[in-house]
Design an enzyme around this catalytic site. Structure first.
Site, PDB file in Angstrom:
ATOM      1  N   LYS A   1       0.397  -9.840  14.839  1.00  0.00           N
ATOM      2  CA  LYS A   1       0.266 -11.110  14.162  1.00  0.00           C
ATOM      3  C   LYS A   1      -1.204 -11.469  13.675  1.00  0.00           C
ATOM      4  O   LYS A   1      -1.029 -11.980  12.615  1.00  0.00           O
ATOM      5  CB  LYS A   1       0.399 -12.242  15.147  1.00  0.00           C
ATOM      6  CG  LYS A   1       2.167 -12.306  15.818  1.00  0.00           C
ATOM      7  CD  LYS A   1       2.484 -12.944  17.101  1.00  0.00           C
ATOM      8  CE  LYS A   1       3.699 -12.714  17.411  1.00  0.00           C
ATOM      9  NZ  LYS A   1       3.978 -13.464  18.673  1.00  0.00           N
TER      10      LYS A   1
ATOM     11  N   ASP B   1       5.823 -21.524  16.849  1.00  0.00           N
ATOM     12  CA  ASP B   1       6.899 -20.864  17.598  1.00  0.00           C
ATOM     13  C   ASP B   1       8.109 -21.830  17.524  1.00  0.00           C
ATOM     14  O   ASP B   1       9.320 -21.344  17.726  1.00  0.00           O
ATOM     15  CB  ASP B   1       6.649 -20.540  18.829  1.00  0.00           C
ATOM     16  CG  ASP B   1       6.190 -19.017  19.114  1.00  0.00           C
ATOM     17  OD1 ASP B   1       6.348 -18.273  18.342  1.00  0.00           O
ATOM     18  OD2 ASP B   1       5.224 -18.885  19.727  1.00  0.00           O
TER      19      ASP B   1
ATOM     20  N   GLN C   1       1.589 -16.378  23.563  1.00  0.00           N
ATOM     21  CA  GLN C   1       2.340 -15.259  23.696  1.00  0.00           C
ATOM     22  C   GLN C   1       3.157 -15.193  24.993  1.00  0.00           C
ATOM     23  O   GLN C   1       2.553 -15.201  26.070  1.00  0.00           O
ATOM     24  CB  GLN C   1       1.590 -13.940  23.381  1.00  0.00           C
ATOM     25  CG  GLN C   1       2.349 -12.629  23.268  1.00  0.00           C
ATOM     26  CD  GLN C   1       3.362 -12.448  22.206  1.00  0.00           C
ATOM     27  OE1 GLN C   1       2.991 -12.957  20.998  1.00  0.00           O
ATOM     28  NE2 GLN C   1       4.622 -11.864  22.236  1.00  0.00           N
TER      29      GLN C   1
HETATM   30  N1  GUN Z   1       7.266 -13.046  23.162  1.00  0.00           N
HETATM   31  C1  GUN Z   1       8.371 -12.375  22.183  1.00  0.00           C
HETATM   32  N2  GUN Z   1       8.705 -12.939  21.273  1.00  0.00           N
HETATM   33  C2  GUN Z   1       7.991 -14.115  21.308  1.00  0.00           C
HETATM   34  C3  GUN Z   1       7.706 -15.032  20.047  1.00  0.00           C
HETATM   35  O1  GUN Z   1       8.381 -15.157  19.114  1.00  0.00           O
HETATM   36  N3  GUN Z   1       6.497 -16.026  20.417  1.00  0.00           N
HETATM   37  C4  GUN Z   1       6.023 -15.856  21.561  1.00  0.00           C
HETATM   38  N4  GUN Z   1       5.095 -16.749  21.661  1.00  0.00           N
HETATM   39  N5  GUN Z   1       6.042 -15.001  22.361  1.00  0.00           N
HETATM   40  C5  GUN Z   1       6.947 -14.263  22.145  1.00  0.00           C
END
Ligand code: GUN
Length: 280
Positions: free
Chosen positions: A53, A120, A97
């Protein structure tokens, strides 16, 4: 006959390029998009996702800040950080996350994120807006899946759509997006009877369960579009999806590979949401 391979890596790269142009223009107007990425603890998979990211942010010209907190971080400390980021003017998107270490309350942390910075789309306000079809942000993985279906040249309208998996992050919101595009949607889960028969009805089959090779070629309707959201690591370290690619590719009309299918799209959609948050 062998299915067309939907190249998520290429499609995601095109989206990132277009976002870079958009960000260049925003900067000329004095808008500098910023994303805060919060990582708690030492989960190796989460570390890899967070690094990807950050790399995507750099490539597009989005300012990114990483907040890596130790495993023993308390709920109060994490909530305090989120509240600080809610107020921080150069931060437009906040991503915590998941999964968080077991002693932390994920729901309370998500609820603390300002809905306008919730890139998200996990906050109940944003989840509710998706249900109503009036959203600011789409959750990144379902949005990526919809882009891949579009890129495969397939219209959802009137199609039999089967979603295998009912998670809050992928299955449920994705079913809603398919419905909004006038698909006839079935959601399957661990208690579904006759999974094979239900899957074989699908013109569009999306699998998001987290079980290697759950879906085999004999469960797929000839010519169907198959989108594989799973990422599973086998004992031999190989990454595979929830679909048995080798048998599925002989039956499907179009299929996403793992890796290089949905994964890169999820990150591209996160970048899109961050740019959108900064514009607003
Ligand atoms: N963990 C697995 N997929 C995601 C996601 O799309 N966003 C976040 N914040 N954590 C994750």
């Amino acid at each position: 006959m062998s299915a067309k391979i939907i190249d998520g890596k290429k499609i995601a790269s095109d989206i990132r390029n277009s976002l870079k142009n958009q960000v260049d223009n925003m900067k000329k107007e004095g808008i500098f998009p910023g994303l805060a990425v919060v990582l708690v603890g030492n989960d190796p998979a989460s570390r890899i996702y967070v690094n990807s990211k950050k790399k995507a942010c750099e490539e597009i010209g989005i300012h990114s800040e990483e907040y890596a907190l130790p495993e023993e971080t308390t709920q109060d400390e994490l909530l305090k950080l989120v509240r600080m980021l809610n107020e921080k003017e150069d931060i437009h998107g906040i991503l915590v996350q998941l999964p968080l270490p077991k002693h932390l309350n994920e729901e309370e942390v998500i609820n603390a994120i300002s809905p306008s910075k919730d890139v998200d789309a996990f906050h109940p306000i944003n989840v509710g807006k998706i249900m109503l079809g009036k959203y600011d942000f789409l959750p990144c993985t379902p949005a990526g899946v919809m882009e891949l279906i579009k890129e495969a040249g397939v219209s959802v309208e009137g199609k039999e759509c089967v979603v295998v998996g009912r998670s809050n992050i992928v299955g449920k919101p994705l079913a809603m997006l398919l419905l909004q595009q006038n698909g006839t949607v079935t959601i399957c889960h661990s208690k579904t009877k006759n999974l094979k028969e239900v899957c074989r009805r699908a013109d569009i089959l999306v699998v998001a369960v987290g079980k290697a090779k759950l879906i085999t070629g004999d469960m797929i309707k000839p010519g169907a579009v198959v989108i594989d959201v799973g990422i599973n690591r086998l004992e031999n370290k190989k990454l595979v999806g929830d679909v048995d690619f080798d048998s599925a590719v002989e039956v499907a009309g179009a299929i996403t590979p793992v890796p290089g299918g949905v994964g890169p799209m999820t990150i591209a959609m996160l970048m899109k949401n961050t740019v959108k948050a900064a514009q607003r």
